[in-house]
Design a protein around this motif. Sequence first.
Motif, PDB file in Angstrom:
ATOM      1  N   LEU A 340       0.824  -1.202   0.000  1.00  0.00           N
ATOM      2  CA  LEU A 340       0.000   0.000   0.000  1.00  0.00           C
ATOM      3  C   LEU A 340       0.864   1.260   0.000  1.00  0.00           C
ATOM      4  O   LEU A 340       0.517   2.272  -0.613  1.00  0.00           O
ATOM      5  CB  LEU A 340      -0.925   0.004   1.217  1.00  0.00           C
ATOM      6  CG  LEU A 340      -2.147  -0.918   1.160  1.00  0.00           C
ATOM      7  CD1 LEU A 340      -2.872  -0.931   2.504  1.00  0.00           C
ATOM      8  CD2 LEU A 340      -3.096  -0.483   0.045  1.00  0.00           C
ATOM      9  N   GLU A 341       1.995   1.216   0.683  1.00  0.00           N
ATOM     10  CA  GLU A 341       2.857   2.387   0.820  1.00  0.00           C
ATOM     11  C   GLU A 341       3.813   2.571  -0.353  1.00  0.00           C
ATOM     12  O   GLU A 341       4.340   3.670  -0.548  1.00  0.00           O
ATOM     13  CB  GLU A 341       3.669   2.273   2.124  1.00  0.00           C
ATOM     14  CG  GLU A 341       2.815   2.319   3.377  1.00  0.00           C
ATOM     15  CD  GLU A 341       3.635   2.041   4.627  1.00  0.00           C
ATOM     16  OE1 GLU A 341       4.814   1.634   4.482  1.00  0.00           O
ATOM     17  OE2 GLU A 341       3.106   2.227   5.747  1.00  0.00           O
ATOM     18  N   ASN A 342       4.055   1.511  -1.139  1.00  0.00           N
ATOM     19  CA  ASN A 342       5.061   1.583  -2.207  1.00  0.00           C
ATOM     20  C   ASN A 342       4.496   1.009  -3.503  1.00  0.00           C
ATOM     21  O   ASN A 342       4.471  -0.208  -3.697  1.00  0.00           O
ATOM     22  CB  ASN A 342       6.316   0.811  -1.781  1.00  0.00           C
ATOM     23  CG  ASN A 342       7.503   1.145  -2.660  1.00  0.00           C
ATOM     24  OD1 ASN A 342       7.380   1.253  -3.874  1.00  0.00           O
ATOM     25  ND2 ASN A 342       8.672   1.298  -2.047  1.00  0.00           N
ATOM     26  N   PRO A 343       4.034   1.853  -4.435  1.00  0.00           N
ATOM     27  CA  PRO A 343       3.450   1.379  -5.702  1.00  0.00           C
ATOM     28  C   PRO A 343       4.435   0.561  -6.551  1.00  0.00           C
ATOM     29  O   PRO A 343       4.028  -0.376  -7.238  1.00  0.00           O
ATOM     30  CB  PRO A 343       3.070   2.685  -6.422  1.00  0.00           C
ATOM     31  CG  PRO A 343       2.942   3.694  -5.326  1.00  0.00           C
ATOM     32  CD  PRO A 343       3.948   3.311  -4.295  1.00  0.00           C
ATOM     33  N   ALA A 344       5.748   0.911  -6.503  1.00  0.00           N
ATOM     34  CA  ALA A 344       6.742   0.180  -7.290  1.00  0.00           C
ATOM     35  C   ALA A 344       6.857  -1.267  -6.808  1.00  0.00           C
ATOM     36  O   ALA A 344       6.938  -2.206  -7.620  1.00  0.00           O
ATOM     37  CB  ALA A 344       8.100   0.877  -7.213  1.00  0.00           C
ATOM     38  N   LEU A 345       6.856  -1.439  -5.478  1.00  0.00           N
ATOM     39  CA  LEU A 345       6.913  -2.796  -4.939  1.00  0.00           C
ATOM     40  C   LEU A 345       5.632  -3.565  -5.238  1.00  0.00           C
ATOM     41  O   LEU A 345       5.666  -4.776  -5.480  1.00  0.00           O
ATOM     42  CB  LEU A 345       7.146  -2.745  -3.426  1.00  0.00           C
ATOM     43  CG  LEU A 345       8.527  -2.289  -2.950  1.00  0.00           C
ATOM     44  CD1 LEU A 345       8.607  -2.302  -1.430  1.00  0.00           C
ATOM     45  CD2 LEU A 345       9.621  -3.186  -3.541  1.00  0.00           C
ATOM     46  N   LYS A 346       4.505  -2.852  -5.252  1.00  0.00           N
ATOM     47  CA  LYS A 346       3.231  -3.499  -5.575  1.00  0.00           C
ATOM     48  C   LYS A 346       3.244  -4.012  -7.008  1.00  0.00           C
ATOM     49  O   LYS A 346       2.789  -5.129  -7.284  1.00  0.00           O
ATOM     50  CB  LYS A 346       2.076  -2.511  -5.375  1.00  0.00           C
ATOM     51  CG  LYS A 346       0.710  -3.124  -5.647  1.00  0.00           C
ATOM     52  CD  LYS A 346      -0.410  -2.114  -5.420  1.00  0.00           C
ATOM     53  CE  LYS A 346      -1.759  -2.759  -5.708  1.00  0.00           C
ATOM     54  NZ  LYS A 346      -2.875  -1.790  -5.526  1.00  0.00           N
ATOM     55  N   GLU A 347       3.796  -3.205  -7.912  1.00  0.00           N
ATOM     56  CA  GLU A 347       3.888  -3.627  -9.312  1.00  0.00           C
ATOM     57  C   GLU A 347       4.805  -4.842  -9.457  1.00  0.00           C
ATOM     58  O   GLU A 347       4.506  -5.776 -10.199  1.00  0.00           O
ATOM     59  CB  GLU A 347       4.421  -2.466 -10.165  1.00  0.00           C
ATOM     60  CG  GLU A 347       4.489  -2.794 -11.646  1.00  0.00           C
ATOM     61  CD  GLU A 347       5.031  -1.627 -12.456  1.00  0.00           C
ATOM     62  OE1 GLU A 347       5.311  -1.825 -13.660  1.00  0.00           O
ATOM     63  OE2 GLU A 347       5.195  -0.531 -11.883  1.00  0.00           O
TER      64      GLU A 347
END
Length: 468
Positions: A340-347
């Motif tokens: 939730l806090e890091n979009p790059a890690l989510k991707e």
Amino acid sequence: MKNVNRTAFWRNCFLLTSDLLALAVSVLAALYLYRLFGGKYKMTVFFEFWPFGAAFVAMGIFSRIYGVNFLYGGIAIGPHEELKRITLLIVAAFAFEFTFLALQHDVEAISRVASSLSVFFAIFLVPLFRRFSREVMRKWRLDIPLLVAGGGKSAENLMEMLKFDVFYGLRPIGFLDDDETRVLTGIPRLGGLDDAEAVMRAENVSTLLAVLPFPVLVRMRHRWQESIPQLLIVGDSGGFPISWSRLVDLNGCAALGVINQLQWKFYRILKTVLEVVFCAVAIVLGILPGLLIALLVKLTSRGPVFYYAHRLGKGDKPFYCIKFRTMYQDSDRKLRKLLLENPALKEEWEKNFKLERDPRITPVGRLLRRTSLDELPQLLNVLRGEMALIGPRPIVKKEKPYFGENYRIISQVKPGITGLWQVSGRNNLSYDRRVFLNLYYINNWSIWLDYYIFLATIREIFFPVGAK
């Protein structure tokens, strides 16, 4: 193109030296072990084994474990077919050894126990020495240069395979395509299809890999065959991943006969029996290392020793995959917060279902994952009938869409502790390549392919590639 022939020749010399060295080590180890347990032979009896090495090399040349021929290797057989031939050659070479001694009335000169041990050691050491030799040749760039014709997706997939492959020893130096906008990762475009002869002459290359639509292949084949020493043809729809195939003369027409051994009940039972026996032995031998790992996990972080991962098994049936815990406690909640806090890690997570630098992993867990020792408890899953020792990687439910229609095929077999994907680059591979390797395993299964993966797994434990 003389340099290409010279490269192939030196590769074969390298493999031949590796084979002889592995055989020598096998014999010496067997003789030493025999003496250690009371054998009366002197170590000089080692020199009585020279017919064994000579027979192995001679038969190896004719059985094409050194390529199409020794002077110009070419591509003759795949890795697990090579493993099969090497094993049979070792047995045949020792039979020749005893026949030779019998004709000399000197068959008692060598202990049968020491000889049997030599066979056992050689069957393991020759393939492992070959793998190490190929790794050295890759580092020394003793690879055969290769020109690619075609710049489509299939060519891209093949280039990804060759990037991690050390078996074939092929090094793409560029590609040809009439479409100037085409791009292949890591290699330059050197011209159009009509420039093949000129480019190969200028770059000193004698092997052309054609990955093209069938009509284009028909148009170019006759012209290329007149001037190119070795032409490899793969349709642009991808390779035909069936090793158990043969050409059949069907009333004057060439037909391709295909056998899928995993569809045969006998082979499925044989695979299960062998794996259960192996796992039972492995569990007994792994008790002490397992207790040590469990102690390290418990002492270095709070939480249970084992982690039960929810996975999909044969027939889409869910089960709990047992592993040593490699993450800090409450890792699932931390992952949700992290994404939730890091979009790059989510991707990254949605693409690979893994994070390259996962902060949830403990220091001990990182070592266990890198060596795959965290998967040791999965031997219990094998005994429970939920997994196989070797097979496709078990997946989570969210991964099913990535497999598409291929999931129906993959779910017909039990997932494995190790498999072709795990020993072919692991997380360095694209998801499409992982799916292809899983399908390849199912379509090409044999005892020899399992043996090849087993040996490659041993290498991965000590020299991991792509493990996170």
